[in-house]
Design an enzyme around this catalytic site. Structure first.
Site, PDB file in Angstrom:
ATOM      1  N   GLN A  97       0.848  -1.274   0.047  1.00  0.00           N
ATOM      2  CA  GLN A  97      -0.134   0.076  -0.108  1.00  0.00           C
ATOM      3  C   GLN A  97       0.989   1.454  -0.037  1.00  0.00           C
ATOM      4  O   GLN A  97       0.441   1.990   0.802  1.00  0.00           O
ATOM      5  CB  GLN A  97      -1.009   0.094   1.061  1.00  0.00           C
ATOM      6  CG  GLN A  97      -2.211  -1.075   1.190  1.00  0.00           C
ATOM      7  CD  GLN A  97      -3.106  -0.497  -0.126  1.00  0.00           C
ATOM      8  OE1 GLN A  97      -3.102   0.764  -0.406  1.00  0.00           O
ATOM      9  NE2 GLN A  97      -3.651  -1.491  -0.658  1.00  0.00           N
ATOM     10  N   SER A  98       2.078   1.410  -0.725  1.00  0.00           N
ATOM     11  CA  SER A  98       2.783   2.438  -0.874  1.00  0.00           C
ATOM     12  C   SER A  98       2.199   3.759  -1.455  1.00  0.00           C
ATOM     13  O   SER A  98       1.709   3.529  -2.550  1.00  0.00           O
ATOM     14  CB  SER A  98       4.011   2.142  -1.871  1.00  0.00           C
ATOM     15  OG  SER A  98       4.804   3.264  -1.917  1.00  0.00           O
ATOM     16  N   ASN A  99       2.313   4.830  -0.721  1.00  0.00           N
ATOM     17  CA  ASN A  99       1.799   5.893  -1.286  1.00  0.00           C
ATOM     18  C   ASN A  99       2.862   6.563  -2.156  1.00  0.00           C
ATOM     19  O   ASN A  99       2.619   7.368  -3.139  1.00  0.00           O
ATOM     20  CB  ASN A  99       1.416   6.966   0.036  1.00  0.00           C
ATOM     21  CG  ASN A  99       0.553   6.411   0.959  1.00  0.00           C
ATOM     22  OD1 ASN A  99      -0.332   6.113   0.762  1.00  0.00           O
ATOM     23  ND2 ASN A  99       0.958   6.373   2.181  1.00  0.00           N
TER      24      ASN A  99
END
Ligand SMILES: *Cc1c(COP(=O)(O)O)cnc(C)c1O
Length: 352
Positions: A97-99
């Site tokens: 879930q990398s921004n």
């Protein structure tokens, strides 16, 4: 910015110091991607709820690209470097879930670059929302390729291997380390330090403390360097989301020193200005905590603001706990830097 035109009539020491550092930043290639300056707003209902110093939020969740976030400031400098290198695509990596991956995919789309993302499975979660919704949905929507790697993989080596493969296919990849945390990327947060100091000066506001979530260290390193460069006495604290305190502080200090070198001018970063509190991580990076869930829920209901499970929500849980323990009893104004991340809420629906 407004300061440049106004400063001829209302020239303050802060503005003069900011102008000198801004001239140095102007020497670096930069593409404008963010909606800057981001707003600085008081959180009056949270302040009343906590009963401590006045709490403000610096809205770097409103940087504009694809639901916003802190990586956009770094990408202004990193993508300009990619353009200068003659690249036609970028490669980056992060957790599922990398921004950072999502903002890189958006920046690449905006500038006409290809984008290749490697996602490391740091949690082992198999919930379909975690695996494919939230930021991952947006990565794909922006046209990035998404490939997975197991937790603990050497992600830098994985990116280099992918870069070799792309070069063999005649492409010109530019590799962006995780979080965009290089000295050039951290310049985006040197810029933020100047921006915040200027806003506070315009408001006649004395900021006593600045708090934010720290991970790959670029945000805090840039702020440390920027605040030191303008001789600000704002008390900066990073709330760690991954590494133990000593390791986190060492990472930030090392990068802040390199960022200062990159900026030039022979200025130093004092080791004691680098402070992290890593008591709010819980089980580990990307694993929700009860305090994070309570903090995210509280701000959603008191202020209508969205924070995220992995970074800003844990940072906020740290701020709330520290205020309630009287840590900021002597402070009048505390700013929480909202680094974004709300898209990842949709990767963690079961926890809310
Ligand atoms: C990446 C990120 C951070 C941490 O910033 P670093 O520069 O990696 O330390 C904080 N909050 C959010 C929402 C992020 O995506």
């Amino acid at each position: 910015m407004g300061a440049a035109t106004k400063s001829s009539t209302t020239h303050t020491p802060v503005k003069g110091r900011c102008a000198a550092i801004r001239r140095k930043l102007d020497g670096f290639p930069r593409v404008r991607l963010g909606h800057l300056p981001t707003p600085l707003e008081p959180l009056d209902r949270l302040t009343a709820h906590l009963g401590g110093p006045r709490i403000w939020v610096k809205r770097d969740d409103c940087t504009g690209l694809s639901t916003g976030g802190n990586k956009t400031r770094k990408l202004e400098f990193l993508m300009a470097e990619a353009q200068q290198a003659g690249a036609d695509c970028v490669i980056t990596q992060g957790a599922t879930q990398s921004n950072h991956a999502r903002q890189t995919a958006a920046a690449a789309a905006r500038l006409g670059f290809g984008c290749h993302i490697l996602l490391e499975d740091r949690t082992g979660y198999s919930d379909p929302d975690y695996v494919d919704n939230g930021n991952v949905l947006l990565d794909r929507l922006h046209g990035a390729t998404v490939d997975r790697r197991p937790g603990g993989a050497d992600m830098q080596a994985e990116m280099e291997a992918l870069a070799d493969q792309l070069r063999a296919d005649g492409r010109k990849p530019y590799v962006i380390p995780g979080g965009g945390s290089t000295p050039v990327g951290a310049l985006g947060y040197v810029n933020c330090a100047l921006e915040l100091a200027t806003q506070a000066d315009d408001l006649g506001l004395k900021i006593d403390a600045l708090v934010h979530a720290t991970g790959s260290a670029g945000t805090q390193a840039g702020l440390v360097a920027g605040l030191a460069a303008i001789e600000s006495d704002i008390d900066l604290l990073g709330i760690g989301v991954r590494a133990p305190r000593e390791q986190q502080e060492a990472m930030v200090f090392e990068l802040a020193t390199r960022t200062m070198d990159c900026l030039g001018g022979g200025l130093d970063v004092a080791r004691e200005r680098v402070r992290a509190n890593c008591d709010y991580i819980g089980q580990g990076y990307g694993f929700p905590t009860d305090a994070m869930r309570d903090a995210v829920t509280l701000l959603a209901r008191l202020e209508g603001l969205l924070f995220d499970p992995v970074y800003s929500g844990k940072g906020l849980s740290g701020l709330i706990d520290l205020v309630s323990k009287g840590h900021y009893a002597d402070a009048r104004n505390v700013v929480f830097l909202h680094t974004g991340g709300s898209a990842s809420l949709f990767g963690y629906p079961a926890h809310f």
